[in-house]
Scaffold this motif. Structure first.
Motif, PDB file in Angstrom:
ATOM      1  N   THR A 115       0.843  -1.204   0.000  1.00  0.00           N
ATOM      2  CA  THR A 115       0.000   0.000   0.000  1.00  0.00           C
ATOM      3  C   THR A 115       0.879   1.256   0.000  1.00  0.00           C
ATOM      4  OG1 THR A 115      -1.643  -1.242   1.237  1.00  0.00           O
ATOM      5  CG2 THR A 115      -1.964   1.141   1.164  1.00  0.00           C
ATOM      6  N   THR A 403     -11.519  -0.761   1.826  1.00  0.00           N
ATOM      7  CA  THR A 403     -10.603   0.398   1.886  1.00  0.00           C
ATOM      8  C   THR A 403      -9.860   0.436   3.228  1.00  0.00           C
ATOM      9  OG1 THR A 403     -12.427   1.672   2.792  1.00  0.00           O
ATOM     10  CG2 THR A 403     -12.100   1.814   0.414  1.00  0.00           C
ATOM     11  N   SER A 406      -6.177   1.254   2.589  1.00  0.00           N
ATOM     12  CA  SER A 406      -5.974   2.504   1.840  1.00  0.00           C
ATOM     13  C   SER A 406      -6.415   3.698   2.675  1.00  0.00           C
ATOM     14  CB  SER A 406      -6.750   2.452   0.527  1.00  0.00           C
ATOM     15  OG  SER A 406      -8.065   2.026   0.755  1.00  0.00           O
ATOM     16  N   GLU A 407      -7.439   3.504   3.531  1.00  0.00           N
ATOM     17  CA  GLU A 407      -7.824   4.636   4.390  1.00  0.00           C
ATOM     18  C   GLU A 407      -6.787   4.846   5.495  1.00  0.00           C
ATOM     19  OE1 GLU A 407     -11.836   3.872   5.587  1.00  0.00           O
ATOM     20  OE2 GLU A 407     -12.678   4.635   3.720  1.00  0.00           O
ATOM     21  N   THR A 412      -4.996   7.106  -1.963  1.00  0.00           N
ATOM     22  CA  THR A 412      -6.204   7.574  -2.654  1.00  0.00           C
ATOM     23  C   THR A 412      -5.897   7.785  -4.142  1.00  0.00           C
ATOM     24  OG1 THR A 412      -5.550   9.830  -2.222  1.00  0.00           O
ATOM     25  CG2 THR A 412      -7.028   8.801  -0.612  1.00  0.00           C
ATOM     26  N   LYS A 421     -10.563   9.542  -3.792  1.00  0.00           N
ATOM     27  CA  LYS A 421     -11.226   8.387  -3.167  1.00  0.00           C
ATOM     28  C   LYS A 421     -10.190   7.352  -2.707  1.00  0.00           C
ATOM     29  CE  LYS A 421     -15.723   8.354  -5.549  1.00  0.00           C
ATOM     30  NZ  LYS A 421     -16.370   7.719  -6.714  1.00  0.00           N
ATOM     31  N   PRO A 422     -10.520   6.606  -1.641  1.00  0.00           N
ATOM     32  CA  PRO A 422      -9.575   5.541  -1.220  1.00  0.00           C
ATOM     33  C   PRO A 422      -9.654   4.362  -2.180  1.00  0.00           C
ATOM     34  CG  PRO A 422     -11.527   5.522   0.192  1.00  0.00           C
ATOM     35  CD  PRO A 422     -11.694   6.679  -0.740  1.00  0.00           C
ATOM     36  N   MET A 424      -9.874   0.594  -3.532  1.00  0.00           N
ATOM     37  CA  MET A 424     -10.461  -0.667  -3.063  1.00  0.00           C
ATOM     38  C   MET A 424      -9.421  -1.778  -3.238  1.00  0.00           C
ATOM     39  SD  MET A 424     -13.497  -0.064  -2.103  1.00  0.00           S
ATOM     40  CE  MET A 424     -14.407  -1.582  -2.074  1.00  0.00           C
TER      41      MET A 424
END
Ligand code: 9G3
Length: 556
Positions: A115, A403, A406-407, A412, A421-422, A424
């Protein structure tokens, strides 16, 4: 390869600390050697098989659009601190300090690492979907490493990670990975089942595990006798309905245990749970087993554990005698089966029993739900047939991560409207070294390993009965060069060992086709033996290659 100078240290004796067949045979066959608890070297034979497993995985992953990369085994602690997992994991996560005393994790898995890579590179919807994977060494300091490669502290994993702009996109790659795994495990001739599994710590909402059926497996699978339904026992829903007997409810009585007769049918038992930092009680039928994973999922709690009466009494500063479901202060949940009990019994301590217990009347049950372990004979949740149990070795797992990572790590992308957006994500693992052991668990006999053709370290094992006999020696050398020119992997046992030793070593190593050059060498006739079936027949040299190819085809 000539066996006279090939490093295959076979063992006559079964090593005492090897409890299961795959561990025994991989040691005796000279495939692996242990260097420390749960830490192994792959000797030339073992490494050859490992590479073949990896090659099949690569082919199938690349077919599915996967892009292979390689990430580091040492991972900066900062990444694990971003997701909080530096503190969530205990001693199982191996850690080290570099010369500047900077902290690192030895990679147990690579969600954080991948990530952190993606968040700096993939920032537009145009660059997705992406499916990145690696085949790499993992480190997990297991408390009790055992069963050889099945539960090691250093092991090889294929781990893949998908990146999409939508849940729908992740669903597609998830389905594709399930099919890819079926292709891979079928090519290994494994008897496996994809099972619905619990999302557990990973937090995704969809998870499947791939289980190789085996008595030595640590997991129990609940599968249908009539369909392909299969689930991890923790996950399998109990769909049985219960008939409430039509007998009148009698008056509740509290009795001294020893004055009570033993008609203990309709007995209710209770389990105490610590849920985050409060306590609750779950009722189940005496003959059922509580399923703490189902309790955890139902309560949607981070931390759920079964606790003792004493612990609850201490924590709440009450007497142990007051820790029971008749005490109004406890939240009570009950399994569906309990709802159908009329005039049941409930033992509170060793000495006190309540009889004519009618749960909905006498206990303030907050809710009835599925809280029990599934049992053999239960109806299959898909409505087809009944549930049977089998043990399985987990060789693969696929997770939808949503997410979550990623969150936490701010990975993003900008969507088509320029909105941030985060990403998926999904993650997909195969235990490569564990799969090697699982294949041996499923493919061996009393004399040794019986490799599937796709993974055998060699296709042909050429054995000279008497190396002093010139006819046999010459024919063997001739065959050796013929097979090498035919691109068939051949191991040539040219050792001046007794033929009995050669044959038992050959049984142990498990190469699919054996060619024996013996008495009839002078007539240009050899014996071909099929390792799997024990079948053997004579073959003239001029058709040996064609016969070998045909036999390999039959075995594949
Ligand atoms: C750790 C340690 C052990 C772990 C983990 C982390 C299991 C951990 C779950 C996964 C999920 C997926 C990518 C490939 C497929 C499986 N045991 N898991 O995250 F730090 Cl010590 O590994 N990861």
């Amino acid at each position: 390869m000539r066996q006279s100078n090939y490093f295959i240290p076979t063992l006559r004796e079964v090593p005492s600390d090897a409890e299961i067949k795959s561990h025994q045979l991989l040691l005796r066959g000279g495939f692996i050697r242990q260097n420390a608890a749960g830490v192994y070297s792959y000797l030339p034979l073992g490494f050859t098989v490992l590479r073949k497993i990896e090659e099949v995985i690569r082919e199938e992953m690349n077919k599915a659009g996967g892009q292979e990369l390689l990430m580091p085994a040492i991972q900066p602690a900062e990444l694990w601190k971003e997701t909080g997992r530096w503190d969530i994991y205990g001693p199982e996560l191996m850690r080290l300090k570099d010369r500047h005393a900077r902290e690192f994790a030895l990679g147990a898995t690579h969600e954080e690492l991948i990530t952190s890579l993606v968040r700096s590179e993939i920032n537009s919807y145009k660059k997705m979907p992406a499916l990145l994977y690696q085949i790499q060494t993992k480190y997990r300091d297991e408390k009790r490493p055992r069963f050889g490669l099945l539960r090691g502290r250093e092991f090889i994993m294929k781990d893949a990670y998908s990146f999409d702009t939508s849940e729908k996109g992740t669903d597609e790659v998830y389905k594709q990975m399930v099919q890819t795994y079926k292709n891979i495990f079928s090519r290994f001739q494994l008897n496996f089942r994809p099972v619905v599994a619990d999302s557990g710590a990973i937090g995704g909402d969809d998870t499947h595990e791939f289980m190789a059926l085996s008595e030595v497996g640590e997991d129990t699978i609940a599968y249908s006798s009539e369909s392909d339904y299969a689930a991890n026992i923790e996950m399998a829903p109990c769909v049985r309905s219960y008939e409430r007997p039509n007998e009148a409810e009698k008056e509740l009585q509290k009795l001294d245990y020893d004055e009570y007769t033993k008609e203990l049918h309709k007995a209710i038992k209770y389990t105490l749970f610590k849920v985050n930092d409060s306590y609750c009680i779950v009722l189940t039928r005496q003959d059922h087993t509580i399923n703490d994973i189902k309790v955890k999922n139902y309560l949607k709690a981070e931390h759920v554990e079964i606790v003792s009466t004493e612990e609850v009494a201490d924590a709440l500063a009450i007497s142990v005698d007051d820790v029971h479901p008749f005490n109004e202060r406890f939240e009570i949940y009950a399994d569906h089966a309990v709802k159908a009990i009329v005039n049941g019994t409930l033992t509170v301590q060793p000495k006190v029993i309540y009889v004519n217990v009618n749960p909905s009347r006498d206990l303030n049950v907050k809710d009835y739900a599925d809280f029990r372990m599934i049992q053999e004979g239960d109806p299959s949740p898909d409505g087809n047939g009944e549930i049977l149990f089998a043990k399985g070795i987990e060789i693969g797992q696929v997770f939808k991560l949503g997410t979550r990572y990623s969150e936490m790590m701010n990975a993003t992308y900008l969507d088509e409207n320029g909105k941030s957006k985060p990403i998926m994500m999904g993650c997909y693992g195969i235990g490569v070294s564990r799969t090697l052991a699982a294949v041996v668990e499923q493919h061996h006999d009393d004399n040794g390993i019986v490799w599937p053709v796709s993974l055998a370290p060699f296709h042909v094992h050429l054995i000279t009965v008497n190396t002093k006999n010139t006819d046999q020696k010459e024919l063997s050398e001739k065959l050796y060069s013929i097979f090498q020119n035919e691109q068939l992997d051949i191991l040539y046992d040219d050792r001046s060992e007794r033929v009995g030793v050669k044959f038992s070593d050959s049984d142990l190593i498990g190469i699919p086709i054996r060619i024996i050059v013996g008495k009839k060498a002078s007539e240009d006739i050899v014996e071909l033996k099929v390792r799997k079936t024990g079948e053997s027949f004579e073959v003239p040299v001029n058709s040996i290659v064609e016969v070998v190819r045909q036999q390999l085809k039959v075995l594949s």
